[in-house]
Structures are given as C-alpha cells and as structure tokens.
Design an enzyme around this catalytic site. Structure first.
Site, mmCIF file in Angstrom:
data_model
loop_
_atom_site.group_PDB
_atom_site.id
_atom_site.type_symbol
_atom_site.label_atom_id
_atom_site.label_comp_id
_atom_site.label_asym_id
_atom_site.label_seq_id
_atom_site.Cartn_x
_atom_site.Cartn_y
_atom_site.Cartn_z
ATOM 1 N N GLY A 11 0.839 -1.199 0.000
ATOM 2 C CA GLY A 11 0.000 0.000 0.000
ATOM 3 C C GLY A 11 0.872 1.245 0.000
ATOM 4 O O GLY A 11 2.102 1.136 0.034
ATOM 5 N N ASP A 12 0.234 2.405 -0.097
ATOM 6 C CA ASP A 12 0.949 3.694 -0.115
ATOM 7 C C ASP A 12 1.904 3.810 -1.295
ATOM 8 O O ASP A 12 2.935 4.470 -1.200
ATOM 9 C CB ASP A 12 1.732 3.923 1.193
ATOM 10 C CG ASP A 12 0.848 3.786 2.413
ATOM 11 O OD1 ASP A 12 -0.298 4.243 2.333
ATOM 12 O OD2 ASP A 12 1.292 3.213 3.414
ATOM 13 N N GLY A 14 1.150 5.178 -4.127
ATOM 14 C CA GLY A 14 0.809 6.336 -4.955
ATOM 15 C C GLY A 14 -0.359 6.046 -5.892
ATOM 16 O O GLY A 14 -0.508 6.684 -6.926
ATOM 17 N N LYS A 15 -1.228 5.103 -5.483
ATOM 18 C CA LYS A 15 -2.379 4.744 -6.324
ATOM 19 C C LYS A 15 -3.325 5.921 -6.503
ATOM 20 O O LYS A 15 -3.912 6.099 -7.559
ATOM 21 C CB LYS A 15 -3.165 3.572 -5.705
ATOM 22 C CG LYS A 15 -2.396 2.280 -5.662
ATOM 23 C CD LYS A 15 -3.189 1.196 -4.953
ATOM 24 C CE LYS A 15 -3.434 1.498 -3.494
ATOM 25 N NZ LYS A 15 -2.243 1.565 -2.653
ATOM 26 N N ASN A 37 -9.815 2.474 6.397
ATOM 27 C CA ASN A 37 -8.616 2.110 7.170
ATOM 28 C C ASN A 37 -7.319 2.471 6.468
ATOM 29 O O ASN A 37 -6.240 2.231 6.990
ATOM 30 C CB ASN A 37 -8.613 0.606 7.472
ATOM 31 C CG ASN A 37 -8.771 -0.241 6.232
ATOM 32 O OD1 ASN A 37 -9.394 0.187 5.272
ATOM 33 N ND2 ASN A 37 -8.212 -1.421 6.244
ATOM 34 N N ALA A 38 -7.395 3.006 5.280
ATOM 35 C CA ALA A 38 -6.178 3.439 4.598
ATOM 36 C C ALA A 38 -6.542 4.683 3.821
ATOM 37 O O ALA A 38 -7.720 4.976 3.632
ATOM 38 C CB ALA A 38 -5.656 2.359 3.661
ATOM 39 N N GLY A 39 -5.552 5.397 3.395
ATOM 40 C CA GLY A 39 -5.884 6.642 2.701
ATOM 41 C C GLY A 39 -5.048 6.851 1.470
ATOM 42 O O GLY A 39 -4.006 6.246 1.285
ATOM 43 N N HIS A 40 -5.560 7.691 0.603
ATOM 44 C CA HIS A 40 -4.804 8.135 -0.557
ATOM 45 C C HIS A 40 -4.525 9.609 -0.363
ATOM 46 O O HIS A 40 -5.406 10.341 0.066
ATOM 47 C CB HIS A 40 -5.658 8.072 -1.820
ATOM 48 C CG HIS A 40 -6.025 6.701 -2.241
ATOM 49 N ND1 HIS A 40 -5.094 5.721 -2.473
ATOM 50 C CD2 HIS A 40 -7.216 6.155 -2.509
ATOM 51 C CE1 HIS A 40 -5.729 4.641 -2.864
ATOM 52 N NE2 HIS A 40 -7.009 4.867 -2.881
ATOM 53 N N THR A 41 -3.340 10.045 -0.744
ATOM 54 C CA THR A 41 -3.069 11.475 -0.720
ATOM 55 C C THR A 41 -3.058 11.961 -2.156
ATOM 56 O O THR A 41 -2.404 11.371 -3.002
ATOM 57 C CB THR A 41 -1.713 11.746 -0.070
ATOM 58 O OG1 THR A 41 -1.655 10.971 1.124
ATOM 59 C CG2 THR A 41 -1.552 13.210 0.279
ATOM 60 N N THR A 127 -5.766 -0.337 12.310
ATOM 61 C CA THR A 127 -6.002 1.110 12.378
ATOM 62 C C THR A 127 -7.260 1.409 13.212
ATOM 63 O O THR A 127 -7.663 2.543 13.347
ATOM 64 C CB THR A 127 -6.202 1.718 10.975
ATOM 65 O OG1 THR A 127 -7.305 1.059 10.353
ATOM 66 C CG2 THR A 127 -4.958 1.559 10.119
HETATM 67 P P1 GDP Z 1 -1.779 5.449 -2.059
HETATM 68 O O1 GDP Z 1 -2.515 5.029 -0.843
HETATM 69 O O2 GDP Z 1 -1.256 4.288 -2.839
HETATM 70 O O3 GDP Z 1 -2.549 6.398 -2.903
HETATM 71 O O4 GDP Z 1 -0.476 6.216 -1.596
HETATM 72 P P2 GDP Z 1 -0.350 7.443 -0.562
HETATM 73 O O5 GDP Z 1 -1.241 8.517 -0.956
HETATM 74 O O6 GDP Z 1 -0.403 6.972 0.810
HETATM 75 O O7 GDP Z 1 1.191 7.809 -0.779
HETATM 76 C C1 GDP Z 1 1.661 8.402 -1.873
HETATM 77 C C2 GDP Z 1 2.303 9.732 -1.464
HETATM 78 O O8 GDP Z 1 3.246 10.043 -2.402
HETATM 79 C C3 GDP Z 1 1.331 10.890 -1.453
HETATM 80 O O9 GDP Z 1 1.755 11.836 -0.504
HETATM 81 C C4 GDP Z 1 1.434 11.445 -2.862
HETATM 82 O O10 GDP Z 1 1.111 12.819 -2.972
HETATM 83 C C5 GDP Z 1 2.881 11.237 -3.103
HETATM 84 N N1 GDP Z 1 3.260 10.948 -4.477
HETATM 85 C C6 GDP Z 1 2.620 10.188 -5.413
HETATM 86 N N2 GDP Z 1 3.390 10.094 -6.521
HETATM 87 C C7 GDP Z 1 4.514 10.808 -6.260
HETATM 88 C C8 GDP Z 1 5.709 11.059 -6.994
HETATM 89 O O11 GDP Z 1 5.908 10.597 -8.104
HETATM 90 N N3 GDP Z 1 6.676 11.813 -6.369
HETATM 91 C C9 GDP Z 1 6.513 12.321 -5.110
HETATM 92 N N4 GDP Z 1 7.482 13.046 -4.591
HETATM 93 N N5 GDP Z 1 5.413 12.083 -4.390
HETATM 94 C C10 GDP Z 1 4.443 11.347 -4.959
#
Ligand code: GDP
Length: 426
Positions: A11-12, A14-15, A37-41, A127
């Site tokens: 996970g995490d 960058g999906k 229980n999980a998040g995307h940023t 979580t």
């Molecule tokens: P997800 O749950 O798979 O969506 O992943 P997260 O959101 O937890 O983690 C991805 C983090 O990396 C977030 O803070 C994104 O804004 C950031 N992110 C995604 N792609 C990139 C990238 O190519 N470069 C950088 N520096 N940050 C990225």
C-alpha cells in the site's frame, strides 16, 4: 472497458495520484474493497487531500464516483469526507452507493479497539477503523447491507438478534458496556437519511455503462502483500486487494478488466506489523522517510511514521504477478535523487538458499535481503516529461527493476502532481 489501478506492495504506492490522473479520461471510478482504514493522498488544483473512502475521481466534474458492494462503508466518515471536499471548493461530486455494500456498524469500531487492547503486544497493528470485525461479520452472515436500512421492522429484529451475541462478548470477554438496540436503531436511521439519495443497484448501473462504451476505473486500496489469500497472512487486511476481486466487489464481468495498472513505488514503505525484508533503520531510514512521498512518509489515515526500505524486486515481481499487471506505474522516483548509490533488494536468502520467488510467511520471516547497489543520478528529475530526458543512471535504475520484476513499466511518476508523469511506449 475497465482499467484497474492497484498496488504491488504494502500500500501507499501512490495509487491515489495515478487514479486521479487516469480519471481525467474515465467516466466512472469505483472503489471495490476496503474501507476507511487506509488513505490516498492527492495533490491537484484544489489543494491537497487525504481521501479514505471517497473514490479518487471526485475531483472531476465529468466522473461518477461509485462505492461498490465489496467496500466496508462507514457512512458518517464517508459523508464527513464528502463535505470536506466540497467545502474546499470541489464541485459536489456525483456519487452512487451500492445497495449491497455493507455498513461498518458503530460496534465494529469498538470491537476493533477492544480486541487490539486484549491482544496487547500481540496485536495486528489495526487502524481500529472496524474493518476486521466488519468483514468477520460479513462472512459470518450477520452483516448489514445498505438496502436493509429501508425495511425498518426487519432491521430492528435483526439488530436485536445480533446485539444479543455481541453483548455476550462485551460482557464476558471484553468487560465493556453493552449495546443498546434502540440507540443503534436510531443511529442507523440517521445513516439512512444520509445515504438514501445515492443508493442504487451499482452492478446493473456499471453493466449498462459498459454497454454504452463508458470507461470505468477500479480503484484498489493497499496492495498485493496485504491480500488475505496471497499476502503476508495474518498481517494482512480483511478484503482482497487484487484486481481480480474488482469483478466481485463492483459486480462486473472479470473479462471486462482489460488493463491492470499496478502501482509500485521506487523504494519501499509499510505500515503495521509483518515481515519487511528490505527494511532499513536509523538515520538511513529517517532520511528516506523525511524526503519520501510528498512531505514525508507518514500514514494518511493514522499519521504513523511508515517503516522504510529499499525497493524489493522479489516482493514486487510477486505483487505484479498476482495482480496480473498489464502496466506498471513506477512512482515517487524523484525522491531518490539525493543518493550516491541506491541499494535494491534483488533476491532473498532463506537459510542459505537464494530465491527470487516470494515465500509464505514463516519462510519470509527468515529471509535476508540480497542487495545490489546501483549508481544514483544526484539531481532533481521533477518537471521532466520525456523518458529520454531522464539522467542515464535514472533510466538504468528503472530498466534494471523492470527486468527483475518482468512486467513493463509504462508510466514513471516524478512528482506528486497530476502532470508529473512520464509515459513510456512499450
Ligand atoms: P496510495 O494510498 O497508494 O494512494 O499512496 P499514498 O497517498 O499513501 O502515498 C503516496 C504519497 O506520495 C502521497 O503523498 C502522494 O502525494 C505522493 N506521491 C505520489 N506520486 C509521487 C511522486 O511521483 N513523487 C513524489 N514526490 N510524491 C508522490
């Protein structure tokens, strides 16, 4: 046609960013498993958002965001998030919620907390969003589907019966206050008011959309290694994280999932307990954590510092295979620009035996990483749009990993923004 965006690892990866990016050309974005229980940023023109239950397509006016039947739907959390997004200036997203999605009940969250408390040091690092008790109840056939809110007499009867068994556990195992059926019923009636405008037969809607030639994106949560069947059991999540499950969790034909974009980050991170072979510690880990992601590698849901490690070719090859990758999106590559040399885990050493096949949990716990070091590129690669313009060592890093995992890296993400992406024609 359907595309799935899923994770290769823990996970995490960058999906969220990749989904947000692909959503530009999609009509419908569907969450098919997991819960809050999980998040995307996601970083886009409206600002920075941490989404937990809303599909990552909510930022476009032209998309419909769908909660599939496979999701653990926490109704108050969902609407809190919805309101937050709208209050930051995003136009009210079009939402549909499956009438077969099951609801996270208030007591699921309590049971999650109580069980972690009871297990003490042996806990799973939950979580505490109620996800494990939710899915346990779903498969024990005492869960509540959204459509059940609309038959009040039946609902009350079933609630009374479920509370009877829950209260035995609360009294005798956990020594906690008992559930009150009337209070719970009143709460569910509040839930009903919130969801009523959005509930429909999602599977039918999606099947009709496919007939009309619409493009659907399935958005996965977590990654292969957290899958209850194929992951690092028992340190896994409670619903399948695989693209194949998208067919079930959304109610669409499996053969319609024609593209499977597997997201894999250029280094590793994990949250929660469980074997993590390429893990690093101390100052080396702190530095990568500080520089990682977009503002550091801390959980989007919990704020917990993530465990850090080098890229793991063994885990990722396995992760891509189980997802059935047609494309790999290699993300957060820009972060590695500070390193003179970049260690990569290319194999595992398990009791002296070298393997590139990901093992079952007991063996995994004994695995030591076999590391190869690649030269770094020592510069900032953000802003680069063409693959050929990447520094040579950076391209070598990508191609080395592509060769080890055996799946085509067709997208390279070099920044958190929507446009920070390099396409490769393969
Ligand atoms: P997800 O749950 O798979 O969506 O992943 P997260 O959101 O937890 O983690 C991805 C983090 O990396 C977030 O803070 C994104 O804004 C950031 N992110 C995604 N792609 C990139 C990238 O190519 N470069 C950088 N520096 N940050 C990225």
């Amino acid at each position: 046609m359907i595309k799935a965006v899923v994770g290769a690892n823990w996970g995490d990866e960058g999906k969220g960013k990749i989904t947000d990016m692909l959503a530009e050309k999609a009509d419908i974005i569907v969450r098919f498993q997991g819960g809050a229980n999980a998040g995307h940023t996601i970083v886009n023109d409206y600002g920075k958002f941490a989404l937990h239950t809303l599909p990552s397509g909510v930022f476009y006016g032209h998309t419909t965001s769908v909660i599939g039947n496979g999701v653990a739907l926490n109704i108050p959390v969902f609407f809190k998030e919805y309101n937050e997004v709208v209050s930051k200036g995003v136009p009210a997203p079009k939402i549909l919620i499956s009438d077969r999605a099951q609801m996270v009940m208030p007591y699921h969250i309590l049971f999650d907390q109580y069980e972690e408390e009871r297990l003490g040091g042996k806990s799973f690092g939950s979580t505490k969003s109620g996800i494990a008790p939710f899915y346990s109840d779903k498969y024990a056939k005492i869960g509540f589907q959204v459509n059940e809110l609309f038959d009040e007499d039946r609902l009350k009867e079933k609630l009374a019966s479920v509370c009877e068994t829950k209260n035995v556990l609360l009294e005798h195992l956990y020594h906690k206050p008992l559930l009150n059926v009337d209070e719970l019923f009143a709460e569910l009636m509040e839930y009903k008011k919130m969801v009523a405008p959005y509930v429909c037969d999602v599977s039918l809607y999606l099947n009709n959309a496919l007939k009309e030639g619409k493009e659907i994106l399935l958005e996965g949560q977590l990654g292969t290694l957290k899958d209850p069947d194929h992951g690092i059991y028992p340190m896994v999540t409670s619903s399948s994280t695989l693209a194949a499950y998208g067919a079930i969790g959304a109610g669409v034909p499996p053969y319609e999932i024609q593209k499977i974009v597997v997201v894999s980050k250029a280094y590793s991170s994990a949250v929660g307990a469980g074997a993590f072979v390429s893990e690093i510690f101390g100052e080396e880990a702190d530095e990568l954590r500080r520089r990682g992601g977009d503002g550091g590698e801390y959980g989007a849901t919990t704020g917990r510092p993530r465990r850090m490690g080098w890229y793991d070719c063994v885990a990722s090859k396995y992760g891509c295979r189980l997802q059935g990758a047609t494309d790999v999106a290699f993300t957060v590559l820009d972060v590695l620009g500070y390193l003179d040399e970049i260690p990569v885990c290319v194999a595992y050493d398990i009791d002296g035996e070298i393997t590139t096949d990901f093992p079952t949990t007991a063996k995994l716990e004994k695995a030591k990483p076999v590391i190869e070091k690649l030269p770094g590129w020592k510069c900032d690669i953000r802003g680069i749009k063409n693959y050929e313009d990447l520094p040579e060592n950076c391209r070598k890093y990508i191609e080395f990993i592509e060769e080890k995992i055996g799946y085509p890296i067709t997208m390279v993400s070099n920044g958190p923004g929507r446009n920070d992406i390099i396409y490769r024609n393969k």
